[in-house]
Design an enzyme around this catalytic site. Structure first.
Site, PDB file in Angstrom:
ATOM      1  N   ASP A  53       0.850  -1.181   0.000  1.00  0.00           N
ATOM      2  CA  ASP A  53       0.000   0.000   0.000  1.00  0.00           C
ATOM      3  C   ASP A  53       0.891   1.239   0.000  1.00  0.00           C
ATOM      4  O   ASP A  53       1.861   1.313   0.753  1.00  0.00           O
ATOM      5  CB  ASP A  53      -0.895  -0.009   1.247  1.00  0.00           C
ATOM      6  N   ASN A  61      -2.297  12.796  -3.966  1.00  0.00           N
ATOM      7  CA  ASN A  61      -3.341  13.204  -4.920  1.00  0.00           C
ATOM      8  C   ASN A  61      -3.874  14.593  -4.608  1.00  0.00           C
ATOM      9  O   ASN A  61      -4.065  15.412  -5.503  1.00  0.00           O
ATOM     10  CB  ASN A  61      -4.499  12.201  -4.905  1.00  0.00           C
ATOM     11  N   ASP A  70      -1.655   9.341 -10.818  1.00  0.00           N
ATOM     12  CA  ASP A  70      -1.691   8.246 -11.788  1.00  0.00           C
ATOM     13  C   ASP A  70      -0.297   7.933 -12.320  1.00  0.00           C
ATOM     14  O   ASP A  70       0.093   6.776 -12.448  1.00  0.00           O
ATOM     15  CB  ASP A  70      -2.623   8.582 -12.952  1.00  0.00           C
ATOM     16  N   ASP A  96      -4.436   2.440  -4.558  1.00  0.00           N
ATOM     17  CA  ASP A  96      -2.981   2.428  -4.385  1.00  0.00           C
ATOM     18  C   ASP A  96      -2.518   1.115  -3.749  1.00  0.00           C
ATOM     19  O   ASP A  96      -1.502   1.080  -3.059  1.00  0.00           O
ATOM     20  CB  ASP A  96      -2.538   3.631  -3.552  1.00  0.00           C
TER      21      ASP A  96
END
Length: 193
Positions: A53, A61, A70, A96
């Site tokens: 993770d 983000n 991305d 993620d």
């Protein structure tokens, strides 16, 4: 109608259906199916299920935008495929979260690969004059010691991931039933290796 063109088009669609559209890694469904197939017919050679993770990805983000996020996930996917072998299964199962089934690897060899991966991630990811340090937390369950099925290994690696996060993030942690505090306590991290 050229049958070869139809076969190529069919193969292209099958490949697209098996891949995560952002990273090109195996998608959740394909990873699960291939991992289950391998485990069902696997010898008792060691293997590892890794649940990975990205730490604080929502903050990345929020701070840099989803396009940057991305690109960062794509870059991370490249680091994973560069670290593991073609025979290993590497997938993105959502957001993620990534998973790896590293086949035929003993714990000592796996530690070397994980140290290599964390070393690659110690360099900030940069794109368009923006850089961010991406760290990951990794929970690991070993086959066959920690489980024989996909469900057992993914559940133990997922729960062990949160031990890594609670121990400071940017770490890998192995599932360990021997510790008296309970089955999901482990202290094996890069600092201990």
């Amino acid at each position: 109608i050229d049958i070869n063109d139809l076969k190529k088009e069919s193969e292209r669609w099958r490949t697209l259906a098996q891949q995560d559209s952002l990273t090109g890694l195996l998608n959740r469904t394909t990873f699960q199916a291939r991992a289950r197939d391998w485990l069902a017919g696997a010898p008792r050679d060691p293997a590892a299920m890794l649940f990975i993770d990205v730490d604080n990805f929502k903050m990345v983000n929020d701070q840099f935008g989803h396009m940057f996020g991305d690109k960062a996930l794509f870059w991370l996917a490249q680091q994973l495929t560069g670290c593991f072998r073609r025979t290993d299964l590497v997938g993105r199962i959502g957001g993620d979260e990534f998973v790896v089934l590293a086949k035929g690897l003993a714990k000592e060899n796996l530690k070397e690969k994980l140290d290599q991966l964390l070393g690659k991630l110690s360099v900030p990811f940069e794109v368009m004059d923006v850089s961010a340090l991406l760290t990951v937390s990794i929970g690991i369950a070993m086959y066959p010691a920690d489980g024989l099925t996909y469900e057992a290994l993914i559940e133990k690696s997922d729960r062990t991931l949160y031990i890594a996060k609670n121990n400071g993030k940017g770490l890998y942690t192995f599932f360990d039933t021997a510790l008296p505090e309970g089955p999901f306590r482990s202290v094996i991290t890069p600092k201990d290796s």
